[in-house]
Write a protein that holds these residues in place. Structure first.
Motif, PDB file in Angstrom:
ATOM      1  N   ASN A 314       0.774  -1.240   0.000  1.00  0.00           N
ATOM      2  CA  ASN A 314       0.000   0.000   0.000  1.00  0.00           C
ATOM      3  C   ASN A 314       0.813   1.303   0.000  1.00  0.00           C
ATOM      4  O   ASN A 314       0.840   2.026   0.995  1.00  0.00           O
ATOM      5  CB  ASN A 314      -0.963  -0.004   1.206  1.00  0.00           C
ATOM      6  N   PRO A 315       1.467   1.621  -1.152  1.00  0.00           N
ATOM      7  CA  PRO A 315       2.269   2.852  -1.208  1.00  0.00           C
ATOM      8  C   PRO A 315       1.422   4.117  -1.087  1.00  0.00           C
ATOM      9  O   PRO A 315       0.233   4.108  -1.414  1.00  0.00           O
ATOM     10  CB  PRO A 315       2.906   2.773  -2.603  1.00  0.00           C
ATOM     11  N   PHE A 316       2.037   5.174  -0.613  1.00  0.00           N
ATOM     12  CA  PHE A 316       1.402   6.510  -0.611  1.00  0.00           C
ATOM     13  C   PHE A 316       2.507   7.542  -0.749  1.00  0.00           C
ATOM     14  O   PHE A 316       3.656   7.288  -0.370  1.00  0.00           O
ATOM     15  CB  PHE A 316       0.558   6.731   0.648  1.00  0.00           C
ATOM     16  N   VAL A 317       2.183   8.670  -1.360  1.00  0.00           N
ATOM     17  CA  VAL A 317       3.196   9.674  -1.682  1.00  0.00           C
ATOM     18  C   VAL A 317       2.769  11.005  -1.087  1.00  0.00           C
ATOM     19  O   VAL A 317       1.583  11.346  -1.105  1.00  0.00           O
ATOM     20  CB  VAL A 317       3.374   9.799  -3.223  1.00  0.00           C
ATOM     21  N   ALA A 318       3.731  11.757  -0.568  1.00  0.00           N
ATOM     22  CA  ALA A 318       3.414  13.058   0.024  1.00  0.00           C
ATOM     23  C   ALA A 318       3.125  14.075  -1.074  1.00  0.00           C
ATOM     24  O   ALA A 318       3.770  14.057  -2.121  1.00  0.00           O
ATOM     25  CB  ALA A 318       4.578  13.534   0.880  1.00  0.00           C
ATOM     26  N   ALA A 319       2.159  14.953  -0.825  1.00  0.00           N
ATOM     27  CA  ALA A 319       1.826  15.999  -1.796  1.00  0.00           C
ATOM     28  C   ALA A 319       3.023  16.929  -1.931  1.00  0.00           C
ATOM     29  O   ALA A 319       3.615  17.348  -0.934  1.00  0.00           O
ATOM     30  CB  ALA A 319       0.606  16.774  -1.335  1.00  0.00           C
ATOM     31  N   GLY A 320       3.380  17.231  -3.166  1.00  0.00           N
ATOM     32  CA  GLY A 320       4.435  18.213  -3.405  1.00  0.00           C
ATOM     33  C   GLY A 320       5.815  17.788  -2.936  1.00  0.00           C
ATOM     34  O   GLY A 320       6.684  18.628  -2.739  1.00  0.00           O
ATOM     35  N   SER A 321       6.039  16.481  -2.719  1.00  0.00           N
ATOM     36  CA  SER A 321       7.412  16.058  -2.400  1.00  0.00           C
ATOM     37  C   SER A 321       7.641  14.688  -3.007  1.00  0.00           C
ATOM     38  O   SER A 321       6.770  14.144  -3.673  1.00  0.00           O
ATOM     39  CB  SER A 321       7.646  16.053  -0.885  1.00  0.00           C
ATOM     40  N   ARG A 322       8.849  14.146  -2.819  1.00  0.00           N
ATOM     41  CA  ARG A 322       9.137  12.839  -3.400  1.00  0.00           C
ATOM     42  C   ARG A 322       9.200  11.776  -2.305  1.00  0.00           C
ATOM     43  O   ARG A 322       9.843  10.743  -2.460  1.00  0.00           O
ATOM     44  CB  ARG A 322      10.448  12.902  -4.188  1.00  0.00           C
TER      45      ARG A 322
END
Ligand SMILES: *[C@@H]1O[C@H](CO)[C@@H](O)[C@H](O)[C@H]1NC(C)=O
Length: 703
Positions: A314-322
């Protein structure tokens, strides 16, 4: 209703999860990831103690990055928030008065999943308190205002939504939903569709794409989701400009066949042309997080380089960052005290007290199956699944879980304690889930109770086989309250059926065996009422369909056979005209309460609560524990989770375990007994099986 005692039940795999959330910073150039040495550092974001999963990053108004996630530190899945440090800055978010005025539509308070945050509002999915209809999923999206402490339901009544995701602007929510179709018993490829609605109040709800799950936003116009493609491979699909397109939009396939790519997450910065996905590949048995570079159409491995032999979810990515987050089972070799004083728990509790919706009852989840409490109430016999799946050893533990003993490593499943004689345990020797003609024997084990001492871990017992050889598949023994008779199910009549039989508990088949039910179907899992008058059991005699075990009762002399239809208010089994409407649904492993007025059983009456592809394997993720009156009235759902809850026992004693931990502190696992965490759990089988068609799809180059 007044119900007393303790309900013990089993879960499959869950005790081994040991999940923590980790993050890595994806480098600006993927070239560096292609090399031999990987410039990635993995950061642990959660406590290293409980089961933590399904994170999302949020930024507070002062610009600090926060982690929202689910933690099972109190036993059930609750929402937590951390900022920078590992310890939750805020306790379970449900500590706010949520859903007070929502009545039966309100969140159960026992299941919270997939949180996201915008300004002072948290969005999440929860199970609702009451059941609308039998065998309907019960999950709905809610928003809760942290400053006002007010919760509202965003999913319409009677609809089940899963996997909510908040758009980058905070204006929209996209979900996977069963809208209009209802749950059909599907657990692999869910027949959900992608919907969007206004995050403020649930208005402007509309269908965006048919057949898909786990939607996620790249920007407010673009949604990615996963779907099982026609060629058999799970792939990521994309819908652009959903708002402009009038009706359902044709989704575009993003990832190619020959690799399962699912549970997508997008960096929500326009210039970034990649997504993160979980993958299952033909040449690997591990689930890994990879980056799919849209420009080159290439996958770039991430977690495989860090921990090749571990599943990542279950990946998730931060808004506006890597910053890329995911969860996996913690490092089993980790020391008890990590750097900066973090505690690591490499033990799992044998027994865990759960919050119970029926306040007069205790509810205990255990690491083990088929629990059965000894007549004096001091010991619990149970089966454990050994390394080889579907092999069940017999064990005994003290009632508080503080000590356990191995009784036999041989398969001895569906164990049950003699209600009169302290040292006798009945069970089945042979394969579980075997056909009617397979040789499975019933036996009694005589346990020398004085040998159960602190200084030994196993005791040897005398075994007495009760059935004759070549009498087919004999299993699920249950004792009459006086301990004289044993009812069991057997395939001895030949043919396709399994029916119920009664024999002497002491002499077995050397005395007479009497047939109780008869027919070419399956009658199974019997249980004797405490007054000796009734035998309750599961059967599909109403229709020979494996998936539809109903609940039946019969007198031990074979008279008054009838079906029981569990129902709560709102869940009815017959309509106004008196026409009998058959409530489909599985009802298994029924047990009576000590006063004989209530029953407990496991059932799929509440559908499923999460997308099974996002979890390790659960054979029957719809399994939840219910109680009702013996006539089926006053049905109450006791467990709310995405796991298979099964084989309940109803003990007369109240089992008191150490108090639940505070929201801030680590769980008090060690104080009741524990077992080492081995991280041994399985992936869903439907991700590991590759058909000829799928292999063929692999070979065809894609345009
Ligand atoms: C986590 O989140 C996803 C996506 O919303 C959901 O479908 C899934 O079932 C959740 N729960 C678990 C235990 O993974």
């Amino acid at each position: 209703m007044s119900m007393e005692g303790t309900i013990l039940f089993a879960v499959v795999g869950r005790t081994q999860y040991g999940f923590d959330i980790y993050s890595v910073d994806v480098p600006a150039s993927f070239d560096s990831l292609r090399g031999e040495t990987v410039p990635l550092t993995e950061n642990l974001l959660t406590d290293g103690v409980s089961v933590n999963f399904n994170g999302s990053f949020a930024r507070s108004e002062d610009g600090r990055e926060k982690l929202l996630y689910v933690s099972e530190r109190t036993g059930s899945p609750q929402l937590y928030i951390n900022s920078e440090k590992r310890t939750p800055e805020m306790g379970p978010l449900h500590g706010f008065p949520i859903g007070e005025d929502l009545g039966d539509d309100g969140p159960s308070g026992l299941f919270f999943d997939k949180p996201s945050m915008h300004k002072d509002k948290v969005f999440f999915v929860s199970t609702q308190r009451g059941l609308d209809r039998p065998r309907e999923c019960n999950t709905a999206v809610y928003s809760s205002c942290l400053t006002m402490g007010r919760t509202i339901r965003l999913t319409p009544k009677g609809v089940a939504d899963f996997s909510p995701s908040l758009s980058p602007s905070g204006k929209w929510i996209t979900v996977a939903s069963y809208e209009g179709r209802g749950w059909q018993g599907d657990i692999h490829d869910l027949h959900t569709s992608i919907f969007v609605f206004n995050a403020e109040d649930g208005s402007q709800r509309r269908l965006v794409a048919k057949n898909g799950g786990w939607p996620t936003w790249a920007d407010d116009d673009t949604i990615y989701f996963h779907r099982k493609s026609e060629d058999g491979w799970w792939s990521v699909y994309k819908v652009s400009n959903w708002a402009e397109a009038g009706d359902v939009v044709e989704a575009q396939r993003v990832t190619p066949p020959c690799v399962h790519a699912f549970t997508p997450a997008c960096p929500t910065t326009p210039a970034q042309n990649w997504i993160a996905v979980a993958t299952r590949r033909l040449d690997s048995k591990w689930r890994h997080i990879e980056i799919f570079d849209m420009a080159s159409g290439e996958f770039i491995p991430v977690t495989e380089k860090l921990h090749p032999e571990r599943h990542h979810y279950n990946p998730f990515v931060a808004a506006g960052s890597r910053r890329l987050g995911y969860h996996r089972c913690r490092d089993l070799g980790a020391v008890q005290d990590g750097e900066d004083g973090a505690l690591f728990s490499l033990r799992i509790p044998r027994l865990e007290a759960m919050e119970c919706p029926v306040k007069s009852l205790s509810l205990v989840r255990m690491e083990g199956f088929f629990p059965s409490v000894s007549p004096c109430g001091r010991f619990i016999a149970y089966n454990r699944s050994l390394a080889a799946p579907l092999t069940f050893s017999l064990n005994i533990m003290r009632r508080d879980g503080s000590k356990s003993w191995l009784i036999t490593e041989e398969n001895f499943f569906s164990s049950v304690w003699d209600p009169q004689r302290e040292g006798i345990i009945y069970g089945s020797m042979g394969a579980i889930f075997a056909p009617p003609s397979a040789s499975v024997q019933l036996a009694a084990l005589h346990v020398p109770m004085d040998a159960l001492t602190d200084d030994v871990d196993r005791v040897d017992c005398k075994l007495k086989v009760l059935t004759r050889p070549n009498t087919g598949n004999n299993a699920f023994p249950a004792l009459s309250p006086d301990g004289k008779w044993l009812v069991f199910r057997s395939g001895r009549a030949g043919g396709e059926g399994k029916n119920l039989y009664i024999m002497s508990a002491e002499h077995g088949e050397d005395a007479e065996v009497r047939r109780l039910t008869c027919g070419e179907w399956t009658d199974t899992m019997p249980c004797w009422s405490p007054d000796g008058q009734w035998i309750a059991f599961s059967s599909n005699m109403h229709g020979v369909d494996e998936g539809s075990f109903g609940l039946y009762m019969v007198h031990p002399d074979g008279t008054s056979l009838h079906r029981i239809q569990p129902r709560s208010h709102g869940v009815t089994s017959s309509d106004q005209n008196g026409v009998h409407e058959v409530v489909h649904g599985r009802i298994n492993h029924v047990k009576f309460s000590q006063d004989g007025r209530s029953i407990v059983f496991t059932s799929d009456l509440a559908g499923i609560s999460a997308e099974p592809i996002s979890l390790p394997n659960q054979f029957q993720p719809y399994g939840e524990i219910f109680v009702s009156r013996v006539d089926g009235s006053e049905l109450v759902r006791l467990t709310h989770n995405a796991y298979e809850d099964g084989t309940p026992a109803w003990a007369a004693v109240s089992i008191k375990l150490p108090p639940q931990p505070q929201a801030e502190g680590p769980p008090l696992f060690a104080s009741s007994g524990s077992e080492p965490l081995t991280g041994a759990f399985m992936e869903p089988q439907f991700l590991s099986q590759v058909s000829e068609e799928m292999k063929f799809a692999c070979c065809v180059p894609r345009q």
